[in-house]
Design an enzyme around this catalytic site. Sequence first.
Site, PDB file in Angstrom:
ATOM      1  CB  CYS A 113       2.645  14.974 -21.943  1.00 52.23           C
ATOM      2  SG  CYS A 113       3.458  14.258 -23.369  1.00 52.23           S
ATOM      3  CD  GLU A 116       2.165  18.567 -20.625  1.00 44.16           C
ATOM      4  OE1 GLU A 116       1.329  17.705 -20.964  1.00 44.16           O
ATOM      5  OE2 GLU A 116       3.130  18.895 -21.328  1.00 44.16           O
TER       6      GLU A 116
END
Length: 380
Positions: free
Chosen positions: A338, A371
């Site tokens: 992330c 992500e």
Amino acid sequence: MKKKKRKLFAELIQKYIGQGSEPVCPYFGECGGCMFQNVPYENQLLLKKEYLNSVLEGIAEADVIHPANPYMYRNRMDMVTAFGKKGLRRQGGYRHVVDIESCAIMQSRSNELFGKLRVLLEKIQDYDYLRHEGYLRYIVLRQARFTGEVMANFVVSSPENRLGFALIDILDDIDSSSLLLSDGLADLSIAPVFQTLKKGFITESFDGIEYMITPNSFFQSNSEIALQMYRKILAHVKGNTLDLYSGVGSISLFVASAADRVTGVEISEESVSTAVQNLENNEIKNVEFICRDAAEFVIEHKGEYQTLILDPPRSGMHPKMMSHIHEMNPERIIYMSCNPSTFRDDARLLENYKIDSFEAYDMFPQTPHIETLALLSRKQ
Ligand SMILES: C[S@@+](CC[C@H](N)C(=O)[O-])C[C@H]1O[C@@H](n2cnc3c(N)ncnc32)[C@H](O)[C@@H]1O
């Protein structure tokens, strides 16, 4: 967000705003929860692609950002209760809270619940986090996308239940509810549970695997995107598999059918005990969970695993982790991240590996977060 990054996003918004789009939320611009509601969603994806590729500095390239539902996707929202308001912090202003009645990125059942709780808890003293006075610090709402179950947790500053009466009419509408004690100066919404008002967990379901989500355990914020990513991971798992930073075991359990055996390693005791519970509930036999620091575990298990899955926290991994991974020598690495900057730095250090594929997913529409999923194989 750091000043430099904020400036870059401001420039990218100007570039991609096009004809603009009408923000669906009346708090947009003031509330710190979203940044891009005025940019048409297709353009948000282009904006993120440009941002991501600039951060990656050529180490990998994202062709597209896989889209998500632009609104009502979030599994978890931490609503601050301070200064007579219930909502989110003001953009760039920790000292101020924007009073919000509903949130456009939170899932709908949580929104309905939040609306009711705002009224029911009107007379409950909130918590002034600047003077450190008062009682109710946060209302945390969590919702499982595929089962629809909702959890409402209340983070309070003293170990007493002053909410009981106010909640009497609403507990039937909630699947789980707990009181969490956060009595220090730090502004934390993750804190020990001291009273379970109802059940203490909710269940999410991914392709038949059931996951228990407890008040403090990590679970991916956007289940639809997480499921797409997990399916991709599953397709690349082979042999003995090590899942580092395994949380409540969501990836370990999802990929078990493709692996000979899976070891999940996670530092949070609460998450590991939930993972073990998840293992038993799903009757999966080839997975074990170990509560340990990931770097310490890797040093002691060289050469044992063919597949390594990495899903570290946003803050990244131990600085020596990449050299430990080299010594461990897995055939392939599946790296879910992330944080594109830490992924870039780690990938550079993995000199014995090449990136076979790299994909980006819009796990958090309307916000600057992205992500990514990279598949790396050992060079011959
Ligand atoms: C991004 S989450 C990943 C969770 C899991 N893979 C999933 O998909 O639900 C990162 C996890 O790393 C754990 N963690 C943080 N530092 C750690 C460390 N030094 N060693 C092991 N786990 C750690 C956190 O508790 C958190 O559960």
